[in-house]
Enzyme design. Structure first.
Site, mmCIF file in Angstrom:
data_model
loop_
_atom_site.group_PDB
_atom_site.id
_atom_site.type_symbol
_atom_site.label_atom_id
_atom_site.label_comp_id
_atom_site.label_asym_id
_atom_site.label_seq_id
_atom_site.Cartn_x
_atom_site.Cartn_y
_atom_site.Cartn_z
ATOM 1 C CE1 TYR A 127 -3.747 2.497 1.059
ATOM 2 C CE2 TYR A 127 -1.914 3.545 2.206
ATOM 3 C CZ TYR A 127 -3.200 3.593 1.700
ATOM 4 O OH TYR A 127 -3.934 4.736 1.826
ATOM 5 C CD GLU A 145 -5.853 4.545 -1.052
ATOM 6 O OE1 GLU A 145 -5.986 4.660 0.175
ATOM 7 O OE2 GLU A 145 -6.789 4.222 -1.808
#
Ligand code: GDP
Ligand code: MN
Length: 390
Positions: free
Chosen positions: A109, A197
């Site tokens: 992530y 993101e």
């Protein structure tokens, strides 16, 4: 403002962040053509909606041929996709993104987010990629590595290396990761994004890092400086009423309750919503018609409030300063007649020309009650919205 995954990936590419080759399709035929133009092998068909959790909801399909990609696209297009981020009503899929499949060896992530409290960008990386990062943060916060970037500065190499070594990556991947994180920060600064993101940032079987998903959120107030970003807005993703209101120049946000509100001034509008909630009712919207609203703006505001089928009652709370109470009253009467208003109203007027305003309302024959104070207005509207005695 949010954008779609495919738009985020195009931006990633232009900022030097690796992404799989792919193309957009609006029909199954287009999907076939796009799929045939990509490298042979596995393909991934991905629903383009402004919500995550598509993988679990059936919005991400891995297939083996262009024909299968076209079939998957045909099924996805037009379907209502429900994920934990769409709400129970779901979102209709109007576009699919088809890309070359990736042999995934691991999922990380990575995100850059505006940390308002720290007045800096925060860069966050986690080896627990692919899943809900909120869940990782709640259950295993030690798996999220964070650092801050000074205003206007790049992410320095030592900062990026610390995060990536923290995730347990080998040196070769750390070196790639440093470039990716630095580019994400550059993107965030240059385009004034509040969130950039990648989840998952995949480690491939060939030891390469590649962005398999992309989510970017831009600061609405900065869009006037970034025309090319403003153009990425997909009107199909916004609430149709909010869009209509923006086109009319109104400051309107839909909220889902039953009490429509029309207020002048953002502060008074916020306070009005508070008192409605304190009285046990729920506001249907935020609407600030503005300090200097004209009769026409008041009429437009009324139209937008009444287009919302949830609205059972309307609370008008006006402090007449620059907007005079008689102007407001004339606008309310004009709109009510034009729209054949049937829902009950509670009106609280105070300030310039309040007497004239009350007289206009009184002579109109409309179904409304006058309240003397804000708390009285809230009590009355809560009763009316609940269908109680008046
Ligand atoms: P989200 O569920 O809306 O966040 O959609 P993602 O794009 O993150 O996709 C969900 C999952 O599908 C990812 O975590 C991957 O495991 C898988 N996935 C997405 N894209 C690809 C791809 O190109 N190749 C492969 N093999 N899997 C993918
Ligand atoms: Mn994702």
């Amino acid at each position: 403002m949010n954008i779609h995954e495919y738009q985020a990936k195009e931006l990633f590419k232009s900022f030097g962040v690796p992404v799989p080759g792919g193309g957009l399709a609006l029909t199954a035929d287009e999907a076939l053509k796009v799929a045939q133009s990509l490298a042979p092998g596995k393909l991934v068909v991905k629903a383009q909606i402004h919500a995550g959790g598509r993988g679990k909801g059936g919005g991400v399909k891995v297939v083996d041929s262009p024909q299968e990609a076209a079939a998957a696209a045909g099924k996805m297009l037009g379907m209502t996709l429900v994920t934990h981020q769409t709400g129970p009503a779901g979102k209709t899929v109007g576009k699919v993104w088809i890309e070359e499949g990736t042999a995934i060896a691991g999922e990380l992530y990575a995100a850059v987010v505006l940390d308002r409290a720290a007045e800096r960008l925060a860069v966050m990386v986690s080896p627990a990629g692919g899943m809900d990062i909120e869940e990782v943060a709640a259950k295993t916060p030690e798996k999220i590595f964070t650092t801050h970037v000074e205003p206007g500065q790049p992410l320095w190499g030592f900062q990026a290396r610390k995060l990536l070594f923290g995730c347990g990556l080998p040196v070769a991947l750390v070196n790639q990761g440093v470039g990716i994180l630095q580019n994400l920060v550059r993107l965030a600064w240059e385009k004034e994004a509040t969130l950039v993101e990648i989840n998952p940032l995949a480690v491939t079987a060939q030891d390469k890092l590649i962005a398999l998903d992309g989510k970017i959120n831009f600061d609405d107030s900065a869009l006037k400086r970034h025309k090319e970003i403003a153009l990425l807005d997909d009107p199909a993703e916004s609430d149709p009423l909010e869009r209509q209101a923006v086109d009319m120049g109104l400051n309107y946000i839909r909220l889902g309750g039953t009490v429509g509100t029309m207020v002048n001034g953002a502060g008074l509008a916020m306070a009005t919503m508070d008192v409605i909630k304190m009285a046990g009712a729920e506001p249907a919207n935020f609407l600030d018609v503005g300090g200097g609203a004209s009769e026409e703006m008041v009429t437009k505001g009324f139209e937008v409030i009444l287009t919302d089928p949830n609205v059972k009652a309307i609370l008008i709370n006006i402090f007449g300063g620059i907007l005079r109470c008689d102007t407001l009253a004339a606008g309310v009467v004009a709109a009510a007649k034009k729209l054949k208003l049937t829902v009950p109203m509670v009106v609280r007027l105070e300030g310039t020309n309040v007497q004239a305003g009350k007289e206009i309302l009184g002579a109109s024959g409309l179904n409304f009650e006058v309240a003397g104070s804000m708390s009285e207005a809230a009590q009355k509207i809560a009763l009316v919205a609940a269908g109680g005695a008046r």
